[in-house]
Design an enzyme around this catalytic site. Structure first.
Site, PDB file in Angstrom:
ATOM      1  N   ASN A  10      16.263  40.488  -6.281  1.00  0.00           N
ATOM      2  CA  ASN A  10      15.263  41.165  -6.475  1.00  0.00           C
ATOM      3  C   ASN A  10      14.381  40.070  -7.181  1.00  0.00           C
ATOM      4  O   ASN A  10      14.352  40.020  -8.329  1.00  0.00           O
ATOM      5  CB  ASN A  10      14.880  42.450  -7.381  1.00  0.00           C
ATOM      6  CG  ASN A  10      14.032  42.697  -7.384  1.00  0.00           C
ATOM      7  OD1 ASN A  10      12.544  42.674  -6.707  1.00  0.00           O
ATOM      8  ND2 ASN A  10      13.681  44.068  -8.973  1.00  0.00           N
ATOM      9  N   LYS A  12      11.619  40.186  -7.372  1.00  0.00           N
ATOM     10  CA  LYS A  12       9.981  40.069  -7.966  1.00  0.00           C
ATOM     11  C   LYS A  12       9.223  39.650  -7.067  1.00  0.00           C
ATOM     12  O   LYS A  12       9.014  38.979  -6.304  1.00  0.00           O
ATOM     13  CB  LYS A  12      10.574  40.321  -9.244  1.00  0.00           C
ATOM     14  CG  LYS A  12      11.784  40.877 -10.227  1.00  0.00           C
ATOM     15  CD  LYS A  12      11.864  40.941 -11.418  1.00  0.00           C
ATOM     16  CE  LYS A  12      13.056  41.585 -11.599  1.00  0.00           C
ATOM     17  NZ  LYS A  12      13.321  41.955 -13.535  1.00  0.00           N
ATOM     18  N   HIS A  97      12.120  50.861  -9.626  1.00  0.00           N
ATOM     19  CA  HIS A  97      12.503  50.046 -10.263  1.00  0.00           C
ATOM     20  C   HIS A  97      11.785  50.217 -11.719  1.00  0.00           C
ATOM     21  O   HIS A  97      11.037  50.808 -10.904  1.00  0.00           O
ATOM     22  CB  HIS A  97      12.339  48.426  -9.838  1.00  0.00           C
ATOM     23  CG  HIS A  97      13.238  47.238 -10.663  1.00  0.00           C
ATOM     24  ND1 HIS A  97      12.306  46.858 -11.892  1.00  0.00           N
ATOM     25  CD2 HIS A  97      14.018  46.195 -10.575  1.00  0.00           C
ATOM     26  CE1 HIS A  97      12.720  46.050 -12.107  1.00  0.00           C
ATOM     27  NE2 HIS A  97      14.170  45.658 -11.817  1.00  0.00           N
ATOM     28  N   GLU A  99      10.071  48.763 -13.597  1.00  0.00           N
ATOM     29  CA  GLU A  99       8.286  48.467 -14.010  1.00  0.00           C
ATOM     30  C   GLU A  99       7.783  48.361 -12.893  1.00  0.00           C
ATOM     31  O   GLU A  99       6.475  48.902 -12.664  1.00  0.00           O
ATOM     32  CB  GLU A  99       8.903  46.699 -13.135  1.00  0.00           C
ATOM     33  CG  GLU A  99       9.732  45.622 -13.824  1.00  0.00           C
ATOM     34  CD  GLU A  99      10.181  44.521 -13.323  1.00  0.00           C
ATOM     35  OE1 GLU A  99      10.262  43.426 -12.314  1.00  0.00           O
ATOM     36  OE2 GLU A  99      10.985  43.265 -14.081  1.00  0.00           O
ATOM     37  N   GLU A 169      19.784  50.117 -14.429  1.00  0.00           N
ATOM     38  CA  GLU A 169      19.507  49.149 -14.944  1.00  0.00           C
ATOM     39  C   GLU A 169      18.689  50.168 -16.121  1.00  0.00           C
ATOM     40  O   GLU A 169      17.670  50.268 -16.628  1.00  0.00           O
ATOM     41  CB  GLU A 169      18.324  49.082 -14.074  1.00  0.00           C
ATOM     42  CG  GLU A 169      18.938  47.796 -12.589  1.00  0.00           C
ATOM     43  CD  GLU A 169      18.064  47.115 -11.881  1.00  0.00           C
ATOM     44  OE1 GLU A 169      18.488  46.435 -11.847  1.00  0.00           O
ATOM     45  OE2 GLU A 169      16.563  46.831 -12.402  1.00  0.00           O
ATOM     46  N   GLY A 175      15.119  41.596 -17.961  1.00  0.00           N
ATOM     47  CA  GLY A 175      14.293  40.366 -18.246  1.00  0.00           C
ATOM     48  C   GLY A 175      14.220  40.336 -19.830  1.00  0.00           C
ATOM     49  O   GLY A 175      13.078  39.451 -20.200  1.00  0.00           O
ATOM     50  N   SER A 215      19.587  41.820 -16.677  1.00  0.00           N
ATOM     51  CA  SER A 215      20.166  40.275 -17.475  1.00  0.00           C
ATOM     52  C   SER A 215      21.820  40.531 -16.575  1.00  0.00           C
ATOM     53  O   SER A 215      22.480  38.982 -17.161  1.00  0.00           O
ATOM     54  CB  SER A 215      19.986  40.569 -18.068  1.00  0.00           C
ATOM     55  OG  SER A 215      18.695  40.472 -18.722  1.00  0.00           O
TER      56      SER A 215
HETATM   57  C1  3PY Z   1      17.001  42.385 -14.097  1.00  0.00           C
HETATM   58  O1  3PY Z   1      17.715  41.958 -13.629  1.00  0.00           O
HETATM   59  O2  3PY Z   1      15.838  41.951 -15.038  1.00  0.00           O
HETATM   60  C2  3PY Z   1      16.375  43.320 -13.041  1.00  0.00           C
HETATM   61  O3  3PY Z   1      15.837  44.359 -13.263  1.00  0.00           O
HETATM   62  C3  3PY Z   1      17.235  43.149 -11.361  1.00  0.00           C
HETATM   63  O4  3PY Z   1      15.983  44.236 -10.523  1.00  0.00           O
END
Ligand code: 3PY
Length: 252
Positions: A10, A12, A97, A99, A169, A175, A215
């Site tokens: 991803n 982003k 997601h 975010e 997630e 992050g 992460s």
């Molecule tokens: C991350 O690994 O920080 C993610 O949000 C992957 O989508």
């Protein structure tokens, strides 16, 4: 096991068009040199899709978007529809997601529309779910994740369900450099599989690919992937360096 193992990147909001095409090429070349043991999906910003589609020709590598509109077409300035995403050559779209939920106000209801349109246009959906730190500390993580699935994907038919990949997630691990322990991730993925089984039956649940995200990187991927319910990863930052992304793929 029948279900697919997937490592999905991803990106982003990173990489210019030129940088993105170069990165995709580098990943593609490394996968052509050595066939991966899992499926690989590269999810990029909208503007990269058509160009990245041109350079991806390694076996088992697919392209995905990070979002799509909740409307079919028309006067929605700045939006990109599922049909448009599909027309670039993409096969996947990430939806839900955290975010998008946090910063762009995407509710369960909006996501339900997006999921429906993505599937209707022949895209596979990587649907994300996960709890905040506060919710985990209150031991509400199962409840929260179940509500997210019930709100946006559990209305789907058994046939539609075949095109759903789930990604857990935990928001506190996105992050932040904090990863859920492999046991925490396994526990949640097993729970998710159990509620998929309640809804779609045991066989469909066994066939559902469920990813861990947050992460996930080259140093923790092998440990995470060793767990029985973890079918791969949704990779943020570590998907932006070809060598790191390849190392995660090689963790299978
Ligand atoms: C991350 O690994 O920080 C993610 O949000 C992957 O989508």
């Amino acid at each position: 096991q029948m279900r697919k193992k997937i490592v999905a990147g991803n990106w982003k909001m990173n990489e210019t068009l030129q940088e993105g095409v170069a990165l995709a090429k580098e990943i593609n070349d490394s996968l052509k040199a050595e066939k991966p043991n899992c499926d690989v999906v590269i999810c990029t910003p909208f503007i990269h899709l058509a160009s990245v589609a041109q350079v991806l020709d390694a076996e088992g590598v697919a392209l995905g978007a990070e979002n799509c509109a909740d409307k079919e077409k028309g006067a929605y300035t700045g939006e990109v529809s599922a049909a448009m995403v599909k027309s670039t050559g993409a096969q996947y779209v990430i939806l839900g997601h955290s975010e998008r939920r946090q910063y762009y106000g995407e509710t369960a209801e909006i996501l339900k529309e997006k999921v429906q349109l993505a599937l209707a246009n022949g895209l596979k959906v990587i649907f994300c779910c996960g709890e905040t730190l506060e919710e985990r500390e209150a031991e509400k993580q199962n409840e929260v994740v179940k509500a997210e699935l019930e709100g946006s994907v559990f209305h789907l038919s058994a046939e539609e369900w075949k095109n759903i990949v789930l990604a857990y997630e935990p928001i506190w691990a996105i992050g932040t450099g904090k990863t859920a322990t492999s046991d925490q991730a396994q526990e949640m993925l097993a729970y998710i599989r159990s509620i998929v089984a309640e809804k779609y039956g045991k066989e469909a649940a066994e066939d559902t690919t469920i990813l861990y995200g947050g992460s996930c990187n080259a140093s923790n991927a092998a440990e995470l992937f060793s767990k029985s319910d973890i079918d791969g990863g949704l990779i943020g930052g570590a998907s932006l360096k070809a060598a790191d992304f390849k190392a995660i793929i090689d963790a299978w």
